[in-house]
Design an enzyme around this catalytic site. Structure first.
Site, mmCIF file in Angstrom:
data_model
loop_
_atom_site.group_PDB
_atom_site.id
_atom_site.type_symbol
_atom_site.label_atom_id
_atom_site.label_comp_id
_atom_site.label_asym_id
_atom_site.label_seq_id
_atom_site.Cartn_x
_atom_site.Cartn_y
_atom_site.Cartn_z
ATOM 1 N N HIS A 157 -28.727 48.146 -26.241
ATOM 2 C CA HIS A 157 -29.474 47.370 -27.234
ATOM 3 C C HIS A 157 -28.646 47.151 -28.492
ATOM 4 O O HIS A 157 -29.172 46.737 -29.521
ATOM 5 C CB HIS A 157 -30.795 48.072 -27.574
ATOM 6 C CG HIS A 157 -31.818 47.957 -26.483
ATOM 7 N ND1 HIS A 157 -33.018 48.639 -26.487
ATOM 8 C CD2 HIS A 157 -31.825 47.221 -25.334
ATOM 9 C CE1 HIS A 157 -33.710 48.334 -25.394
ATOM 10 N NE2 HIS A 157 -33.002 47.485 -24.677
ATOM 11 N N ASN B 195 -40.223 41.302 -16.638
ATOM 12 C CA ASN B 195 -39.244 40.235 -16.435
ATOM 13 C C ASN B 195 -39.771 38.841 -16.755
ATOM 14 O O ASN B 195 -39.007 37.947 -17.129
ATOM 15 C CB ASN B 195 -38.759 40.244 -14.976
ATOM 16 C CG ASN B 195 -38.071 41.535 -14.605
ATOM 17 O OD1 ASN B 195 -37.318 42.104 -15.396
ATOM 18 N ND2 ASN B 195 -38.331 42.029 -13.401
ATOM 19 N N ARG C 117 -28.757 43.325 -18.870
ATOM 20 C CA ARG C 117 -30.155 43.709 -18.641
ATOM 21 C C ARG C 117 -30.583 43.424 -17.197
ATOM 22 O O ARG C 117 -31.359 44.183 -16.607
ATOM 23 C CB ARG C 117 -31.054 42.961 -19.623
ATOM 24 C CG ARG C 117 -32.526 43.359 -19.596
ATOM 25 C CD ARG C 117 -33.236 42.733 -20.795
ATOM 26 N NE ARG C 117 -34.650 43.091 -20.842
ATOM 27 C CZ ARG C 117 -35.644 42.243 -20.578
ATOM 28 N NH1 ARG C 117 -35.379 40.996 -20.218
ATOM 29 N NH2 ARG C 117 -36.899 42.630 -20.668
ATOM 30 N N HIS D 31 -32.451 46.066 -14.772
ATOM 31 C CA HIS D 31 -33.770 45.822 -14.188
ATOM 32 C C HIS D 31 -33.718 45.728 -12.671
ATOM 33 O O HIS D 31 -34.714 45.987 -11.994
ATOM 34 C CB HIS D 31 -34.384 44.555 -14.790
ATOM 35 C CG HIS D 31 -34.988 44.767 -16.141
ATOM 36 N ND1 HIS D 31 -36.098 44.089 -16.598
ATOM 37 C CD2 HIS D 31 -34.638 45.608 -17.154
ATOM 38 C CE1 HIS D 31 -36.405 44.504 -17.820
ATOM 39 N NE2 HIS D 31 -35.523 45.416 -18.181
#
Length: 329
Positions: A193, A94, A61, A65
């Site tokens: 996911h 975040n 992740r 990001h």
């Protein structure tokens, strides 16, 4: 007339123009300067995984990001302080959510001990994502390398560019398109996911009062809804963790897509891939649900595509000695 030499140079220039990302990054970038970098990264991730089953999803992740804001330049890793007045770490997507920064620091320390001032933090994020996926049972691939680290953070960009878990499919698709990623990339990367956790606050609007209706999201499987309502009661803690994939939460597989077919996507943006009428994503979800190999192949390509978003190269940026701060600060 062109001379043969001029023609060959002209051909190379045309190739570079038509293939900019592949001209910029290469899987052999550190072959001479830090040949063991991939194994160093993998070893640290593997060690962290022994104590934290969530870490592989968290590290993957971080790469996502990072790349969606200013390109893949490790701007996400910068702490607030000095010239960094607003950190991306404190942006809404975040803050109290992104994690694994300590493991990135451990990787950086190990890499610096072996190859000082050579490997960028941006490349470490890309390598850590690949190691995380493969260590969790997913595919492995040759990571393209050669990124350099950015000198600024972009908190406002993080707030606007990173997809929000409550957004419509149209909005998320637009955010992917803004960084050069298409619908196939969207579905494939959403497949990350298949491991990790989600906090109640990212989806509790689906459980009791969806879109102001006073009722749950109608696309939620009723049995799954009851489980989630128990885990995330109204006025309960928004920080409670839930498996993004209830069937195999720590494994990288295609169960995420099988869950969508059963209306068991945890986040609104997950389920909308399958439940949005007429969406181009539906056939891709069906394909990945029935063919894990197809998903793995598409995921690898989409991770490479994402890793090619606006990298700093050559003399741009710097190689940070500490991922948390710009050199000299």
């Amino acid at each position: 007339m062109f001379s043969p030499k001029f023609y060959s140079i002209f051909t190379v220039l045309i190739f570079l123009l038509l293939n900019p990302s592949h001209a910029q990054l290469t899987s052999t970038f550190y072959s001479n300067t830090c040949p063991s970098v991939s194994s160093i990264v993998r070893n640290v991730v593997q060690q962290a995984l022994q104590n934290d089953p969530r870490i592989t999803a968290s590290l993957t992740r971080l790469h996502f990001h990072d790349c969606f804001v200013n390109g893949c330049d490790a701007s996400l890793l910068l702490d607030q302080g000095g010239n960094i007045t607003l950190s991306e770490k404190n942006a809404v997507p975040n803050n109290n959510s992104a994690r694994g920064f300590d493991v990135v620091d451990k990787i950086k320390t190990s890499v610096e001990n072996s190859c000082p001032s050579v490997v960028s933090c941006a490349d470490i994020l890309a390598l850590a994502a690949e190691a995380s996926v493969s260590l969790s049972g997913g595919p492995s691939w040759n990571v393209l390398l050669g990124r350099r680290d950015g000198l600024i953070a972009n908190q406002s960009g993080a707030n606007t560019s990173i997809p929000n878990p409550t957004e419509s499919l149209a909005n998320v698709t637009a955010k992917f398109a803004a960084v050069g990623l298409n619908t196939s990339d969207l579905v494939a990367l959403s497949g990350a996911h298949t491991f990790g956790r989600g906090q109640c606050r990212f989806f509790n609007q689906r459980l009791f009062n969806f879109s102001g209706t006073g009722k749950p999201d109608p696309t939620l499987n009723s049995t799954y809804l009851a489980t989630l309502q128990q885990n995330c009661p109204q006025n309960g803690s928004g920080n409670t963790l839930n498996n993004l994939d209830p069937s195999s939460p720590n494994n990288f597989d295609n169960n995420y897509f099988k869950n969508l077919l059963k209306n068991q996507g945890l986040l609104q943006t997950d389920q909308e891939l399958f439940s949005t009428n007429g969406a181009a994503t539906i056939s891709i979800v069906n394909n990945f649900a029935s063919n894990q190999t197809a998903f793995f192949e598409a995921f690898v390509q989409s991770m490479i595509n994402m890793g090619n978003i606006s990298p700093l190269i050559g003399s741009q940026g710097e190689i940070r000695s500490d991922c948390k701060k710009v050199n000299g600060s």
